[in-house]
Scaffold this motif. Structure first.
Motif, PDB file in Angstrom:
ATOM      1  N   LEU A  12      -9.803  90.939 -22.799  1.00 40.31           N
ATOM      2  CA  LEU A  12      -9.532  91.102 -21.366  1.00 40.31           C
ATOM      3  C   LEU A  12      -8.918  89.838 -20.772  1.00 40.31           C
ATOM      4  N   PHE A  13      -9.413  88.688 -21.208  1.00 42.64           N
ATOM      5  CA  PHE A  13      -8.863  87.412 -20.745  1.00 42.64           C
ATOM      6  C   PHE A  13      -7.405  87.271 -21.189  1.00 42.64           C
ATOM      7  N   SER A  14      -7.124  87.671 -22.405  1.00 38.52           N
ATOM      8  CA  SER A  14      -5.764  87.615 -22.928  1.00 38.52           C
ATOM      9  C   SER A  14      -4.843  88.555 -22.151  1.00 38.52           C
ATOM     10  N   LEU A  15      -5.333  89.751 -21.828  1.00 36.90           N
ATOM     11  CA  LEU A  15      -4.548  90.698 -21.045  1.00 36.90           C
ATOM     12  C   LEU A  15      -4.283  90.154 -19.640  1.00 36.90           C
ATOM     13  N   ALA A  16      -5.283  89.543 -19.041  1.00 35.44           N
ATOM     14  CA  ALA A  16      -5.116  88.957 -17.702  1.00 35.44           C
ATOM     15  C   ALA A  16      -4.078  87.833 -17.726  1.00 35.44           C
ATOM     16  N   MET A  17      -4.096  87.006 -18.768  1.00 39.80           N
ATOM     17  CA  MET A  17      -3.101  85.936 -18.882  1.00 39.80           C
ATOM     18  C   MET A  17      -1.702  86.510 -19.048  1.00 39.80           C
ATOM     19  N   LEU A  18      -1.577  87.588 -19.801  1.00 43.86           N
ATOM     20  CA  LEU A  18      -0.280  88.231 -19.992  1.00 43.86           C
ATOM     21  C   LEU A  18       0.253  88.778 -18.673  1.00 43.86           C
ATOM     22  N   VAL A  19      -0.572  89.484 -17.934  1.00 36.40           N
ATOM     23  CA  VAL A  19      -0.139  90.059 -16.653  1.00 36.40           C
ATOM     24  C   VAL A  19       0.248  88.945 -15.681  1.00 36.40           C
ATOM     25  N   PHE A  20      -0.542  87.891 -15.628  1.00 38.48           N
ATOM     26  CA  PHE A  20      -0.262  86.761 -14.747  1.00 38.48           C
ATOM     27  C   PHE A  20       1.075  86.107 -15.103  1.00 38.48           C
ATOM     28  N   ALA A  21       1.343  85.962 -16.389  1.00 38.35           N
ATOM     29  CA  ALA A  21       2.607  85.357 -16.831  1.00 38.35           C
ATOM     30  C   ALA A  21       3.790  86.273 -16.540  1.00 38.35           C
ATOM     31  N   VAL A  22       3.617  87.572 -16.691  1.00 32.47           N
ATOM     32  CA  VAL A  22       4.699  88.513 -16.389  1.00 32.47           C
ATOM     33  C   VAL A  22       5.030  88.485 -14.899  1.00 32.47           C
ATOM     34  N   VAL A  23       4.008  88.429 -14.048  1.00 29.78           N
ATOM     35  CA  VAL A  23       4.231  88.358 -12.604  1.00 29.78           C
ATOM     36  C   VAL A  23       4.957  87.061 -12.246  1.00 29.78           C
ATOM     37  N   ALA A  24       4.537  85.952 -12.821  1.00 25.54           N
ATOM     38  CA  ALA A  24       5.195  84.674 -12.554  1.00 25.54           C
ATOM     39  C   ALA A  24       6.636  84.685 -13.042  1.00 25.54           C
ATOM     40  N   LEU A  25       6.876  85.283 -14.205  1.00 28.24           N
ATOM     41  CA  LEU A  25       8.239  85.395 -14.730  1.00 28.24           C
ATOM     42  C   LEU A  25       9.108  86.219 -13.793  1.00 28.24           C
ATOM     43  N   GLY A  52       9.042  82.858 -19.951  1.00 27.46           N
ATOM     44  CA  GLY A  52       9.395  83.854 -20.964  1.00 27.46           C
ATOM     45  C   GLY A  52       8.736  83.562 -22.299  1.00 27.46           C
ATOM     46  N   VAL A  53       8.709  82.296 -22.684  1.00 28.40           N
ATOM     47  CA  VAL A  53       8.022  81.904 -23.923  1.00 28.40           C
ATOM     48  C   VAL A  53       6.526  82.179 -23.792  1.00 28.40           C
ATOM     49  N   THR A  54       5.969  81.942 -22.617  1.00 29.95           N
ATOM     50  CA  THR A  54       4.549  82.222 -22.390  1.00 29.95           C
ATOM     51  C   THR A  54       4.255  83.711 -22.566  1.00 29.95           C
ATOM     52  N   VAL A  55       5.111  84.551 -22.016  1.00 29.59           N
ATOM     53  CA  VAL A  55       4.929  86.002 -22.178  1.00 29.59           C
ATOM     54  C   VAL A  55       5.038  86.386 -23.654  1.00 29.59           C
ATOM     55  N   ALA A  56       6.023  85.831 -24.352  1.00 27.59           N
ATOM     56  CA  ALA A  56       6.200  86.143 -25.772  1.00 27.59           C
ATOM     57  C   ALA A  56       4.991  85.695 -26.599  1.00 27.59           C
ATOM     58  N   ILE A  57       4.452  84.521 -26.304  1.00 28.79           N
ATOM     59  CA  ILE A  57       3.271  84.029 -27.019  1.00 28.79           C
ATOM     60  C   ILE A  57       2.083  84.949 -26.759  1.00 28.79           C
ATOM     61  N   GLN A  67      -1.729  80.036 -25.733  1.00 25.40           N
ATOM     62  CA  GLN A  67      -1.929  80.869 -24.557  1.00 25.40           C
ATOM     63  C   GLN A  67      -2.453  80.045 -23.385  1.00 25.40           C
ATOM     64  N   ILE A  68      -3.352  79.138 -23.662  1.00 19.48           N
ATOM     65  CA  ILE A  68      -3.897  78.290 -22.592  1.00 19.48           C
ATOM     66  C   ILE A  68      -2.832  77.333 -22.080  1.00 19.48           C
ATOM     67  N   ALA A  69      -1.993  76.795 -22.954  1.00 15.97           N
ATOM     68  CA  ALA A  69      -0.889  75.946 -22.503  1.00 15.97           C
ATOM     69  C   ALA A  69       0.061  76.745 -21.613  1.00 15.97           C
ATOM     70  N   GLY A  70       0.335  77.984 -21.986  1.00 18.35           N
ATOM     71  CA  GLY A  70       1.165  78.845 -21.151  1.00 18.35           C
ATOM     72  C   GLY A  70       0.499  79.182 -19.837  1.00 18.35           C
ATOM     73  N   LEU A  71      -0.818  79.352 -19.853  1.00 16.25           N
ATOM     74  CA  LEU A  71      -1.556  79.613 -18.624  1.00 16.25           C
ATOM     75  C   LEU A  71      -1.440  78.437 -17.661  1.00 16.25           C
ATOM     76  N   VAL A  72      -1.505  77.233 -18.190  1.00 17.08           N
ATOM     77  CA  VAL A  72      -1.348  76.041 -17.346  1.00 17.08           C
ATOM     78  C   VAL A  72       0.042  76.030 -16.710  1.00 17.08           C
ATOM     79  N   ALA A  73       1.073  76.322 -17.487  1.00 14.37           N
ATOM     80  CA  ALA A  73       2.434  76.369 -16.937  1.00 14.37           C
ATOM     81  C   ALA A  73       2.561  77.461 -15.886  1.00 14.37           C
ATOM     82  N   THR A  74       1.936  78.597 -16.122  1.00 13.88           N
ATOM     83  CA  THR A  74       1.986  79.696 -15.160  1.00 13.88           C
ATOM     84  C   THR A  74       1.281  79.319 -13.861  1.00 13.88           C
ATOM     85  N   ILE A  75       0.139  78.674 -13.976  1.00 15.60           N
ATOM     86  CA  ILE A  75      -0.590  78.239 -12.779  1.00 15.60           C
ATOM     87  C   ILE A  75       0.225  77.221 -12.005  1.00 15.60           C
TER      88      ILE A  75
END
Length: 111
Positions: A12-25, A52-57, A67-75
């Motif tokens: 669920l945490f992984s799915l939430a990070m994906l959705v958050f990154a897609v919205v930011a993208l 985009g790399v965050t979404v792909a990861i 994923q956590i590094a991508g989450l930091v960039a998204t935040i």
């Protein structure tokens, strides 16, 4: 049983990070290129690539560290860059009001 619960929470945490990154993208891709320069932030191309790399990861690799590094960039994008872009672009959700407007009109303390 405990590992199963942990895996579902992690999923669920992984799915939430994906959705958050897609919205930011989406927000990064929809913003104007000149707004990034006017807000004195990195370029649009930079943010679209990073997000985009965050979404792909998040979709394909599933490596928690990346994923956590991508989450930091998204935040960073959502908390710092996007509000600056909105201010520069004239957005911000205020619909033309001033900072002293209350819910029923201007509030100036009876002056």
């Amino acid at each position: 049983m405990l590992m199963s619960a942990f895996d579902s929470v992690l999923g669920l945490f992984s799915l939430a990070m994906l959705v958050f990154a897609v919205v930011a993208l989406f927000f990064a891709a929809a913003a104007r290129e000149d707004a990034f320069r006017a807000a004195d932030k990195q370029t649009k191309k930079f943010w679209v690539i990073i997000l985009g790399v965050t979404v792909a990861i998040n979709l394909f690799l599933g490596m928690l560290f990346l994923q956590i590094a991508g989450l930091v960039a998204t935040i960073v994008f959502m908390v710092d860059v996007r509000p600056a872009l909105q201010r520069v672009s004239g957005g911000g959700g205020r619909r033309g009001g001033s900072s002293s407007d209350g819910p029923y009109g201007p509030y100036n303390g009876g002056r």
